[in-house]
Design a protein around this motif. Structure first.
Motif, PDB file in Angstrom:
ATOM      1  N   ALA A   1       0.834  -1.207   0.000  1.00 48.53           N
ATOM      2  CA  ALA A   1       0.000   0.000   0.000  1.00 48.53           C
ATOM      3  C   ALA A   1       0.867   1.255   0.000  1.00 48.53           C
ATOM      4  O   ALA A   1       0.572   2.218  -0.712  1.00 48.53           O
ATOM      5  N   LEU A   2       1.944   1.229   0.765  1.00 46.21           N
ATOM      6  CA  LEU A   2       2.848   2.377   0.817  1.00 46.21           C
ATOM      7  C   LEU A   2       3.495   2.622  -0.544  1.00 46.21           C
ATOM      8  O   LEU A   2       3.608   3.767  -0.993  1.00 46.21           O
TER       9      LEU A   2
ATOM     10  N   GLU B   1       3.122   6.070  -2.553  1.00 44.01           N
ATOM     11  CA  GLU B   1       4.302   6.862  -2.924  1.00 44.01           C
ATOM     12  C   GLU B   1       4.329   7.145  -4.422  1.00 44.01           C
ATOM     13  O   GLU B   1       4.695   8.242  -4.841  1.00 44.01           O
ATOM     14  N   LYS B   2       3.936   6.162  -5.213  1.00 43.48           N
ATOM     15  CA  LYS B   2       3.903   6.349  -6.669  1.00 43.48           C
ATOM     16  C   LYS B   2       2.947   7.491  -7.032  1.00 43.48           C
ATOM     17  O   LYS B   2       3.290   8.379  -7.813  1.00 43.48           O
ATOM     18  N   HIS B   3       1.782   7.478  -6.438  1.00 45.78           N
ATOM     19  CA  HIS B   3       0.797   8.517  -6.740  1.00 45.78           C
ATOM     20  C   HIS B   3       1.211   9.878  -6.182  1.00 45.78           C
ATOM     21  O   HIS B   3       0.966  10.913  -6.818  1.00 45.78           O
ATOM     22  N   LEU B   4       1.830   9.873  -5.031  1.00 45.10           N
ATOM     23  CA  LEU B   4       2.327  11.132  -4.461  1.00 45.10           C
ATOM     24  C   LEU B   4       3.396  11.735  -5.364  1.00 45.10           C
ATOM     25  O   LEU B   4       3.365  12.936  -5.656  1.00 45.10           O
ATOM     26  N   ASP B   5       4.333  10.912  -5.829  1.00 42.25           N
ATOM     27  CA  ASP B   5       5.384  11.407  -6.723  1.00 42.25           C
ATOM     28  C   ASP B   5       4.784  12.033  -7.975  1.00 42.25           C
ATOM     29  O   ASP B   5       5.212  13.108  -8.418  1.00 42.25           O
ATOM     30  N   GLU B   6       3.782  11.378  -8.549  1.00 37.65           N
ATOM     31  CA  GLU B   6       3.130  11.912  -9.748  1.00 37.65           C
ATOM     32  C   GLU B   6       2.422  13.236  -9.451  1.00 37.65           C
ATOM     33  O   GLU B   6       2.472  14.170 -10.250  1.00 37.65           O
ATOM     34  N   ALA B   7       1.743  13.320  -8.313  1.00 34.49           N
ATOM     35  CA  ALA B   7       1.034  14.548  -7.953  1.00 34.49           C
ATOM     36  C   ALA B   7       2.016  15.695  -7.727  1.00 34.49           C
ATOM     37  O   ALA B   7       1.756  16.834  -8.136  1.00 34.49           O
TER      38      ALA B   7
ATOM     39  N   ALA C   1      -0.984  18.593   1.549  1.00 38.08           N
ATOM     40  CA  ALA C   1      -2.420  18.430   1.292  1.00 38.08           C
ATOM     41  C   ALA C   1      -2.785  16.953   1.175  1.00 38.08           C
ATOM     42  O   ALA C   1      -3.862  16.536   1.616  1.00 38.08           O
ATOM     43  N   MET C   2      -1.890  16.166   0.605  1.00 37.36           N
ATOM     44  CA  MET C   2      -2.170  14.734   0.480  1.00 37.36           C
ATOM     45  C   MET C   2      -2.155  14.062   1.852  1.00 37.36           C
ATOM     46  O   MET C   2      -2.904  13.105   2.070  1.00 37.36           O
TER      47      MET C   2
END
Length: 81
Positions: free
Chosen positions: A17-18, A22-28, A42-43
């Motif tokens: 899950a982490l 992290e993948k989505h956070l990096d993209e954002a 914000a995330m």
């Protein structure tokens, strides 16, 4: 299933899950450009709110306390190095 096996399974699930988070956070952060640091914070807020919706306030508070302890331990290790 033994308690050790259950804990190992839970840890493996959390690590997966982490990795996804992290993948989505990096993209954002990349998408946000100069807003990257704000997006990261914000995330955190969005994730906490979603976690409360999925579990309970008490569960999230316990998880955040564990996370804070990990952050403090990492900071202490960094100071020792």
């Amino acid at each position: 299933m033994s308690k050790d096996t259950t804990n190992q399974t839970a840890e493996a699930l959390f690590e997966k899950a982490l990795s996804i988070a992290e993948k989505h956070l990096d993209e954002a952060i990349k998408e946000g450009g100069p807003l990257g640091p704000y997006i990261a914070v914000a995330m955190i807020e969005a994730a906490v709110n979603a976690a409360v919706d999925e579990t309970s306030h008490e569960d999230v508070i316990d998880m955040l306390r564990d996370l804070a302890a990990q952050i403090e331990a990492d900071a202490d290790e960094a100071e020792e190095d």
